[in-house]
Enzyme design. Structure first.
Site, PDB file in Angstrom:
ATOM      1  N   TYR A 182       0.946  -1.449   0.344  1.00  0.00           N
ATOM      2  CA  TYR A 182       0.212  -0.116   0.048  1.00  0.00           C
ATOM      3  C   TYR A 182       1.072   1.276  -0.048  1.00  0.00           C
ATOM      4  CZ  TYR A 182      -2.492  -3.552   1.997  1.00  0.00           C
ATOM      5  OH  TYR A 182      -3.728  -4.816   2.521  1.00  0.00           O
ATOM      6  N   ARG A 183       0.484   2.250  -1.034  1.00  0.00           N
ATOM      7  CA  ARG A 183       1.720   3.060  -0.835  1.00  0.00           C
ATOM      8  C   ARG A 183       0.928   4.271   0.271  1.00  0.00           C
ATOM      9  NH1 ARG A 183      -2.085   7.013  -5.125  1.00  0.00           N
ATOM     10  NH2 ARG A 183      -3.038   8.060  -4.230  1.00  0.00           N
ATOM     11  N   ARG A 195      -2.902   4.060   2.707  1.00  0.00           N
ATOM     12  CA  ARG A 195      -3.602   4.148   1.578  1.00  0.00           C
ATOM     13  C   ARG A 195      -4.380   2.490   1.409  1.00  0.00           C
ATOM     14  NH1 ARG A 195      -4.996   3.362  -2.758  1.00  0.00           N
ATOM     15  NH2 ARG A 195      -6.098   4.234  -4.163  1.00  0.00           N
ATOM     16  N   TRP A 196      -4.963   2.220   2.070  1.00  0.00           N
ATOM     17  CA  TRP A 196      -5.574   0.851   1.842  1.00  0.00           C
ATOM     18  C   TRP A 196      -7.232   0.598   1.540  1.00  0.00           C
ATOM     19  CZ3 TRP A 196      -3.247  -1.044   6.833  1.00  0.00           C
ATOM     20  CH2 TRP A 196      -3.850  -0.776   8.064  1.00  0.00           C
ATOM     21  N   LEU A 197      -7.421   0.151   0.262  1.00  0.00           N
ATOM     22  CA  LEU A 197      -8.533   0.420   0.477  1.00  0.00           C
ATOM     23  C   LEU A 197      -9.240  -0.584   1.050  1.00  0.00           C
ATOM     24  CD1 LEU A 197      -8.369   0.113  -3.419  1.00  0.00           C
ATOM     25  CD2 LEU A 197      -8.325   2.356  -1.637  1.00  0.00           C
ATOM     26  N   ARG A 200      -9.252  -4.409   1.157  1.00  0.00           N
ATOM     27  CA  ARG A 200      -8.060  -5.510   0.808  1.00  0.00           C
ATOM     28  C   ARG A 200      -7.415  -6.350   2.630  1.00  0.00           C
ATOM     29  NH1 ARG A 200      -6.925  -5.380  -4.750  1.00  0.00           N
ATOM     30  NH2 ARG A 200      -6.359  -4.027  -5.148  1.00  0.00           N
ATOM     31  N   GLY A 201      -7.136  -6.951   2.490  1.00  0.00           N
ATOM     32  CA  GLY A 201      -6.541  -8.262   4.022  1.00  0.00           C
ATOM     33  C   GLY A 201      -5.727  -6.418   5.053  1.00  0.00           C
ATOM     34  N   GLU A 244       2.126 -15.923   2.666  1.00  0.00           N
ATOM     35  CA  GLU A 244       2.740 -15.560   1.705  1.00  0.00           C
ATOM     36  C   GLU A 244       4.132 -15.958   1.671  1.00  0.00           C
ATOM     37  OE1 GLU A 244       0.455 -13.552   2.804  1.00  0.00           O
ATOM     38  OE2 GLU A 244      -0.796 -12.038   1.549  1.00  0.00           O
ATOM     39  N   ASP A 303      -1.404   8.004 -10.247  1.00  0.00           N
ATOM     40  CA  ASP A 303      -1.440   6.624 -10.957  1.00  0.00           C
ATOM     41  C   ASP A 303      -1.714   6.404 -11.459  1.00  0.00           C
ATOM     42  OD1 ASP A 303      -2.342   4.346  -9.280  1.00  0.00           O
ATOM     43  OD2 ASP A 303      -2.695   5.539  -7.554  1.00  0.00           O
TER      44      ASP A 303
END
Length: 508
Positions: A182-183, A195-197, A200-201, A244, A303
């Site tokens: 995430y940026r 910045r995570w949507l 998202r995990g 992961e 972006d």
């Protein structure tokens, strides 16, 4: 390619001519972006900027910058432990077998399944002491992001931006950690905006923590300069039963070495022991914010769509401690109008997706995410059609099968005689096999990328499917056209004549 860590990887790239070093001073403020953009568009090498310019007091940063690492599909394949793009299909087959294993049909298949399961088990990550990522520790007032050569990528960007940070989180009810990229906008000496949507995990872990432990800081670790297998594992559709870190070990061919964080409240988080730099900290409570936690207005930033995104509120990550290797390397990138590194990654990961889709839909013979479609916004599907309405079934199957395709706005389905990697053939199929009213599917109120400003509501918009296949009885009442094709024997004869076709016979 087999490698131990990021340093070993870039050393091997340098030996292959896939990495070059720039000795002259270059600023991380815009200049690195322009250089890397030109290199990527030319299919050029990864680069190490040895003298990043513009440190506080006008000095040269002591930390070099690695960039354009995944600027070609060949280097992405190397990072995934493969030798070529073709080998990535094998990785997809492994993931497919792990995601939905089939009962063995005999002793031979049982043996293969056991071997695969053992390979995965043998790649369980291991904790190590005295890790390289903690050779140097910054604490207190020494924690200052201005000491790192963090890029400002575009003229309209709000601030410097951390781009390749591997964010490690853990929800209160989960056994495994989540890795996500995430940026992070730098807003102070020791603060960034995460910045995570919402889907998202990392965001899901944070939401669960806030519900289970209201008013308590949420622990986060960010690894910069992790080894490529771990980075790429974070953006690959790994089955939920596989971590992961475990998948990264499978790619790399060796167990992932992990280190515990030094901050006591981060005891449940593990970071790659070979990471170049690690940020340790928390999202702190804020009783004045509706969420109960600190937030700040993020953006705008250029972006991967080729546009500046709109501003929005996201959590603030406060960094308590920075650990690093001796003489660390800062790994960075930029995003912009395709092609950029996310677009190149999309093309490479496309090959991993194909076997996963074919396991669920054997009629799919090829699948392509064109890089011009911003990595995932358009998908082209080639299939062996078997009945009326078949193409529409495949459309909805693709949209719902993998989380990665939730934001795919356009799907075009073609027959097996059309090459989906050739725009000329795709356009021919659309213009000759599609009736816009009959063959276009529109779906309203579906999840859409937050960055897609074309949608009427942020995060919610429509999708379009185009059935560009030959139409079967029930789909049309007209006689369908037959494609023109040359006689195979004539083609073979001309093939044998081709090299000498324009030579004059002897004596003439």
């Amino acid at each position: 390619m087999q490698y131990k860590d990021l340093r070993d990887f870039i050393g091997q790239l340098e030996g292959l001519g896939e990495l070059r070093r720039i000795a002259r001073p270059v600023s991380p403020n815009l200049e690195m972006t322009e250089i890397c953009d030109r290199l990527l568009r030319a299919g050029g090498p990864a680069v190490v900027f040895e003298q990043p310019a513009g440190a506080p007091h006008g000095d040269i940063y002591s930390v070099p910058v690695l960039a354009n690492l995944f600027g070609t599909t060949r280097r992405v394949a190397f990072g995934m432990g493969a030798e070529s793009m073709e080998d990535l299909r094998d990785i997809g087959r492994v993931l497919s077998a792990l995601k939905e294993p089939e009962p063995p049909r005999g002793l031979r298949e049982a043996g293969k399944l056991f071997t695969l399961a053992k390979s995965v088990w043998d790649m369980a990550p291991k904790r190590v002491s005295g890790p390289a990522c903690q050779e140097v520790v910054w604490e207190g007032n020494d924690v200052d992001l201005a000491r790192l050569p963090i890029q400002t990528c575009w003229p309209g960007d709000a601030a410097p931006l951390i781009t390749w940070g591997l964010v490690v989180t853990k929800g209160p009810h989960k056994k495994r950690q989540n890795l996500g990229i995430y940026r992070q906008q730098v807003i102070g000496r020791n603060q960034v905006i995460m910045r995570w949507l919402a889907h998202r995990g990392g965001a899901l872990d944070f939401r669960e923590h806030a519900l289970a432990n209201p008013g308590k800081p949420f622990p986060i670790a960010v690894a910069l300069g992790a080894d490529p297998a771990t980075i790429l594992g974070a953006v690959t559709p790994v089955p939920d039963t596989l971590s992961e870190y475990q998948f990264a070990g499978l790619l790399r061919g060796s167990r992932t070495a992990l280190a515990g964080c030094l901050t006591p409240t981060l005891s449940e988080l593990s970071v790659p022991a070979s990471a170049e730099i690690v940020l340790e900290g928390h999202i702190q409570p804020d009783p004045n914010h509706p969420s109960g936690y600190q937030h700040a207005l993020e953006g705008p930033f250029g972006d991967h769509t080729g546009y500046y995104n709109e501003q929005d509120w996201f959590p603030v990550f406060t960094i308590d401690r920075i650990t690093m290797r001796r003489d660390p390397i800062y790994h960075s990138t930029y995003t912009g109008k395709p092609p950029d590194e996310p677009a190149v990654l999309g093309v490479a990961l496309n090959e991993v997706f194909v076997p996963l889709l074919q396991k669920q839909f054997p009629e799919i013979t090829d699948f392509y995410l064109p890089p011009e479609g911003c990595s995932y916004r358009m998908a082209l599907v080639r299939m062996k059609k078997q009945y009326a309405g078949h193409a529409k079934r495949v459309m909805f199957g693709v949209w719902s099968f993998l989380r990665q395709f939730m934001y795919t706005k356009f799907i075009v389905v073609v027959d097996d005689d059309v090459d989906v990697r050739d725009w000329k053939e795709v356009i021919w199929a659309i213009t000759t096999r599609v009736d816009p009213s009959r063959d276009t599917v529109l779906v309203d109120n579906t999840p859409i990328d937050y960055l897609d400003f074309a949608s009427p509501v942020s995060g919610l918009g429509s999708k379009m499917g185009i059935d560009a296949t030959d139409k079967w009885p029930g789909e049309t009442t007209r006689e369908w056209g037959t494609s023109i094709a040359m006689d195979a024997a004539v083609k073979a004869k001309v093939d044998t004549l081709w090299e000498t076709l324009f030579e004059r016979p002897a004596g003439r």
